[in-house]
Design an enzyme around this catalytic site. Structure first.
Site, short mmCIF file in Angstrom:
data_model
loop_
_atom_site.label_atom_id
_atom_site.label_comp_id
_atom_site.label_asym_id
_atom_site.label_seq_id
_atom_site.Cartn_x
_atom_site.Cartn_y
_atom_site.Cartn_z
N LEU A 247 0.86 -1.18 0.00
CA LEU A 247 0.00 0.00 0.00
C LEU A 247 0.90 1.23 0.00
CD1 LEU A 247 -2.99 -0.46 2.51
CD2 LEU A 247 -3.12 -0.11 0.05
N ASP A 248 0.61 2.18 -0.89
CA ASP A 248 1.38 3.42 -0.93
C ASP A 248 1.27 4.15 0.41
OD1 ASP A 248 1.97 2.94 -3.58
OD2 ASP A 248 0.33 4.17 -4.34
N PRO A 249 2.29 4.96 0.78
CA PRO A 249 2.19 5.74 2.02
C PRO A 249 0.94 6.61 2.09
CG PRO A 249 4.45 5.75 1.22
CD PRO A 249 3.62 5.08 0.15
#
Length: 309
Positions: free
Chosen positions: A46-48
């Site tokens: 998951l992207d930041p």
């Protein structure tokens, strides 16, 4: 203390990377006395700037992270019309603008194009490799990144909320719930929907609500995770390994069959349908097995307690 096996489903907060989340789990396990030997891995980056369901596998469950990567997922996301950034989210610099804002009838006419099997070009800022290098590294270095279109499947795409411009019927932000196959880039979907509406758009919110069999009802906060390092029982935040196998049928073994499976032998004459099954002795998973014409072969074996020697 022997290492645990199972799942921690983290409700990943904004700003935390997936690798940082894994590091947080490892730190809490060490503080809880489990040492450095426990394997830990995540089941899908998951992207930041994204939040939500991040399955983190412990011990023997790490053998299932590949299945989790391949699993269907669900995302709630908001696309704001009028600007497109180079990263297709709020992290990037604006590279295009438009004064066009769609109406609800226009949106309802376009969305069916983005369900079922579709082709999409992944974002330049992605972890895909180009000539052995990550696309996002090339993009950050100012190099042009050209990625090929890929086929994905959007099982459902539903409108959750719309934000209209005051005093009119034009919509400046649209929140959708997408149920998708592996490999689907939500940022690309948002870009393509905006372009189909004659404008441009950027993702301002992205939340994963489901990954394989896990959803937000299984997820814990980072604060809850950190209680483990302060002495809270690990079972308060973990799910058993077999929770990651709820979507496949089970084969119940007797002790003799379990011993054979542990030795990697083929079981024959089983009255089950073809495909992947979870072989178990009582409630304890023994192996993932592929069944074909009554013959079951081990795909992944599990070394868990209480399995027949």
């Amino acid at each position: 203390m022997s290492g645990p096996s199972g799942w921690i489903i983290l409700d990943k907060p904004l700003g935390l990377g997936s690798t940082q989340a894994v590091a947080a789990v490892k730190r809490n396990l060490r503080e809880a006395g489990f040492g450095k030997g426990t394997k830990v891995g995540h089941g899908g980056t998951l992207d930041p700037l994204a939040t939500g369901v991040l399955p983190i596998a412990l011990g023997e469950a790490t053998k299932l992270t590949g299945r989790m990567l391949d699993a269907d997922k669900a995302y709630e996301f908001t696309v704001r019309f009028g600007e497109e950034t180079d990263t297709l989210d709020l992290e990037g610099a604006v590279i295009a603008t438009s004064d066009v804002r769609p109406t609800m009838p226009e949106i309802e006419a376009v969305l069916p194009r983005f369900t079922g099997p579709i082709g999409q070009v992944p974002p330049a800022y992605s972890a895909l490799k180009v000539d052995g290098k990550r696309a996002y590294d090339l993009a950050r270095a100012g190099e042009a990144v050209e990625l090929a279109s890929r086929s994905v499947v959007v099982h459902a795409l539903d409108i959750v909320h719309v934000d209209t411009i005051a005093g009119g019927d034009r919509i400046h932000a649209l929140t959708l719930l997408a149920k998708v196959s592996k490999g689907t880039y939500i940022r690309s979907m948002a870009r393509d929907i905006a372009q189909a509406l004659g404008t441009c758009g950027t993702v301002t919110m992205l939340r994963r609500t489901k990954a394989g069999p896990f959803d937000l009802s299984h997820a814990i906060s980072l604060d809850k995770l950190n209680e483990i390092g302060k002495g809270a029982p690990l079972e308060h935040v973990t799910l058993p390994l077999e929770a990651g196998l709820d979507d496949i049928p089970a084969i119940d073994l007797n002790p003799e069959q379990a011993k054979a499976v542990r030795q990697g032998r083929v079981l024959t004459g089983l009255p089950f349908s073809d495909g992947l099954h979870c072989a178990r002795l009582g409630l304890v998973p023994v192996a993932l097995m592929d069944l074909s014409d009554g013959d079951a072969r081990v795909v992944r074996g599990f070394n868990l307690m209480d399995v027949a020697e």
